[in-house]
Design an enzyme around this catalytic site. Sequence first.
Site, PDB file in Angstrom:
ATOM      1  N   ASN A 203      41.082  55.545  26.963  1.00 41.72           N
ATOM      2  CA  ASN A 203      42.374  55.622  27.660  1.00 41.72           C
ATOM      3  C   ASN A 203      43.510  55.624  26.644  1.00 41.72           C
ATOM      4  O   ASN A 203      43.270  55.570  25.439  1.00 41.72           O
ATOM      5  CB  ASN A 203      42.505  54.477  28.673  1.00 41.72           C
ATOM      6  CG  ASN A 203      42.447  53.132  27.989  1.00 41.72           C
ATOM      7  OD1 ASN A 203      43.293  52.795  27.175  1.00 41.72           O
ATOM      8  ND2 ASN A 203      41.401  52.367  28.301  1.00 41.72           N
ATOM      9  N   ASP A 272      36.892  50.658  32.841  1.00 41.68           N
ATOM     10  CA  ASP A 272      36.291  50.070  34.038  1.00 41.68           C
ATOM     11  C   ASP A 272      34.888  50.615  34.307  1.00 41.68           C
ATOM     12  O   ASP A 272      34.112  50.003  35.015  1.00 41.68           O
ATOM     13  CB  ASP A 272      37.188  50.343  35.255  1.00 41.68           C
ATOM     14  CG  ASP A 272      38.480  49.552  35.175  1.00 41.68           C
ATOM     15  OD1 ASP A 272      38.417  48.394  34.700  1.00 41.68           O
ATOM     16  OD2 ASP A 272      39.548  50.085  35.533  1.00 41.68           O
ATOM     17  N   LYS A 282      23.084  64.720  21.445  1.00 43.60           N
ATOM     18  CA  LYS A 282      24.276  65.336  22.005  1.00 43.60           C
ATOM     19  C   LYS A 282      23.914  66.164  23.248  1.00 43.60           C
ATOM     20  O   LYS A 282      22.931  66.910  23.210  1.00 43.60           O
ATOM     21  CB  LYS A 282      24.901  66.233  20.927  1.00 43.60           C
ATOM     22  CG  LYS A 282      26.226  66.808  21.316  1.00 43.60           C
ATOM     23  CD  LYS A 282      26.792  67.674  20.209  1.00 43.60           C
ATOM     24  CE  LYS A 282      27.938  68.487  20.752  1.00 43.60           C
ATOM     25  NZ  LYS A 282      28.324  69.574  19.871  1.00 43.60           N
ATOM     26  N   PHE A 316      46.784  41.180  31.987  1.00 43.68           N
ATOM     27  CA  PHE A 316      47.733  42.290  32.047  1.00 43.68           C
ATOM     28  C   PHE A 316      47.325  43.201  33.185  1.00 43.68           C
ATOM     29  O   PHE A 316      46.142  43.305  33.509  1.00 43.68           O
ATOM     30  CB  PHE A 316      47.710  43.091  30.734  1.00 43.68           C
ATOM     31  CG  PHE A 316      48.653  42.552  29.696  1.00 43.68           C
ATOM     32  CD1 PHE A 316      48.426  41.311  29.120  1.00 43.68           C
ATOM     33  CD2 PHE A 316      49.767  43.277  29.302  1.00 43.68           C
ATOM     34  CE1 PHE A 316      49.292  40.804  28.170  1.00 43.68           C
ATOM     35  CE2 PHE A 316      50.634  42.783  28.349  1.00 43.68           C
ATOM     36  CZ  PHE A 316      50.403  41.543  27.780  1.00 43.68           C
ATOM     37  N   LYS A 330      45.811  40.621  41.381  1.00 45.24           N
ATOM     38  CA  LYS A 330      44.967  40.397  40.195  1.00 45.24           C
ATOM     39  C   LYS A 330      45.120  38.980  39.660  1.00 45.24           C
ATOM     40  O   LYS A 330      44.153  38.368  39.213  1.00 45.24           O
ATOM     41  CB  LYS A 330      45.312  41.402  39.100  1.00 45.24           C
ATOM     42  CG  LYS A 330      44.708  42.747  39.409  1.00 45.24           C
ATOM     43  CD  LYS A 330      44.985  43.774  38.377  1.00 45.24           C
ATOM     44  CE  LYS A 330      44.563  45.125  38.953  1.00 45.24           C
ATOM     45  NZ  LYS A 330      44.961  46.225  38.106  1.00 45.24           N
ATOM     46  N   LYS A 334      41.637  36.988  39.656  1.00 42.69           N
ATOM     47  CA  LYS A 334      41.031  36.721  38.342  1.00 42.69           C
ATOM     48  C   LYS A 334      41.364  35.322  37.822  1.00 42.69           C
ATOM     49  O   LYS A 334      41.091  34.999  36.674  1.00 42.69           O
ATOM     50  CB  LYS A 334      41.463  37.792  37.347  1.00 42.69           C
ATOM     51  CG  LYS A 334      41.082  39.214  37.815  1.00 42.69           C
ATOM     52  CD  LYS A 334      41.166  40.217  36.705  1.00 42.69           C
ATOM     53  CE  LYS A 334      40.978  41.621  37.251  1.00 42.69           C
ATOM     54  NZ  LYS A 334      40.577  42.579  36.223  1.00 42.69           N
TER      55      LYS A 334
HETATM   56  O1  C5P Z   1      41.597  45.111  37.131  1.00 37.44           O
HETATM   57  P1  C5P Z   1      42.328  45.639  35.949  1.00 37.44           P
HETATM   58  O2  C5P Z   1      41.456  46.356  34.980  1.00 37.44           O
HETATM   59  O3  C5P Z   1      43.566  46.434  36.260  1.00 37.44           O
HETATM   60  O4  C5P Z   1      42.892  44.304  35.254  1.00 37.44           O
HETATM   61  C1  C5P Z   1      43.531  44.360  34.061  1.00 37.44           C
HETATM   62  C2  C5P Z   1      43.263  43.092  33.301  1.00 37.44           C
HETATM   63  O5  C5P Z   1      41.867  42.831  33.305  1.00 37.44           O
HETATM   64  C3  C5P Z   1      43.650  43.185  31.842  1.00 37.44           C
HETATM   65  O6  C5P Z   1      44.066  41.904  31.411  1.00 37.44           O
HETATM   66  C4  C5P Z   1      42.349  43.604  31.162  1.00 37.44           C
HETATM   67  O7  C5P Z   1      42.296  43.184  29.809  1.00 37.44           O
HETATM   68  C5  C5P Z   1      41.307  42.893  32.026  1.00 37.44           C
HETATM   69  N1  C5P Z   1      40.030  43.596  32.149  1.00 37.44           N
HETATM   70  C6  C5P Z   1      38.899  43.022  31.627  1.00 37.44           C
HETATM   71  N2  C5P Z   1      37.685  43.630  31.753  1.00 37.44           N
HETATM   72  C7  C5P Z   1      37.560  44.791  32.411  1.00 37.44           C
HETATM   73  C8  C5P Z   1      38.702  45.401  32.961  1.00 37.44           C
HETATM   74  C9  C5P Z   1      39.921  44.768  32.806  1.00 37.44           C
HETATM   75  O8  C5P Z   1      39.003  41.965  31.021  1.00 37.44           O
HETATM   76  N3  C5P Z   1      36.384  45.370  32.511  1.00 37.44           N
END
Ligand code: C5P
Length: 399
Positions: A203, A272, A282, A316, A330, A334
């Site tokens: 990303n 994600d 490859k 974040f 969130k 979380k």
């Molecule tokens: O759910 P989302 O990905 O938008 O949440 C963002 C937050 O979750 C950020 O703090 C990111 O570092 C954390 N995150 C994580 N592990 C993931 C996805 C996101 O720790 N697989």
Amino acid sequence: MRILLGVGGGIAAYKSAELARLLMEQEHTVQAVMTAAAQKFITPLTFAALTGRKTLTDLFAIEAAIEHISVAQEHDLLVVAPATADLIGQLANGLAGDFLTTLYLAFTGPVVLAPAMNVNMWQHPATQANLETLRRRGHRVVDPGSGYLACGMTGPGRLADPETIAAAIAQELRRRTDLEGETVLVTAGPTEEPLDPVRFISNRSSGKMGYALAEAAAARGARVILVSGPVHLAAPRNVELIQVRTALEMRNRVMERLPDAGIVVKAAAVADFHLSKVPDQKVKKTAARVSMELDPTPDILAEIGRKKGDRLLVGFAAETQNLIQEGRRKLESKNCDMLVANLVGGSEVGFESDQNEVVLLLRTGESIPLARAPKREIADRIFDEVLKLRLALHAEHGR
Ligand code: C5P
């Protein structure tokens, strides 16, 4: 505290005598250092009389041969007021032709700059670029006020009030040590999820926000562990840097180091989804359409949230819409203490920019919008609020 007061050569130099007096009143020790140009406006004797110390002016005086090094080591903060356009240019570029600029290079503590100049000089791209460099270096810039200027023009360029400069100095002095004794774990950057040995999905995260957080925490006295995905940034000073590539690697390294950390800031833009079984070779180009099944990556933040203990946890959320609702959701789901909500996509702030504009959502229900500012300043504001939260939680538990 022991404060170095650098005086540049502008008409506002006389106002810095007022600053010296105010700092003395606040029971600081003040050592004035004047440039040659400053002495055209006001004499070293003025500062010597106000501070009770000989004003330093000459790099080449016999006793000054080593003095700039010892003076640098003996002081807690350097404030430059007025910081002229020329001085700002010298500091930004590391030129060291006189006592003040040499002292600046030898000084490792916090630096506060209070610029004053003509409005056109202030707005010139060269001045603004130099200031941006200094801000990115972690220095505090006390913006000039607007009003009538000695040159007869009206606009921004007037030295900030001595009280405003003194308040910034007090805040920077607090920030010098207020994370001492803490271990801060920061994650930064994107992750890369391989699709085959040569391809990956990732990303647009640059890692700049996370690196600014790591730098800020280290400058405030914390022990800092920075777990970073692949970025093009130099390793911050005084930070333990752990480089990872994938979300899974990030999860493993973060979990290994979690027991050490009292504050966790998850600024990384973790992928994600990933391909759980990556082909060894490859993937060949064919005319046919290729499809791949992606699985979710471990949610590191949610896992830390479940194992939080008495840690302070900052997450974040980069969103393209419904920033506050998504951020609050969130924060709750979380188990974070603070969620930094960041609108991304199409704006001049966020992912690749040096600036950011965020809203801090707190567990207490409070929302704190932070105006657009360099990421390093945003980082310091985040830690200011984290420390306030910690105090509030201690008070809550103490009851
Ligand atoms: O759910 P989302 O990905 O938008 O949440 C963002 C937050 O979750 C950020 O703090 C990111 O570092 C954390 N995150 C994580 N592990 C993931 C996805 C996101 O720790 N697989």
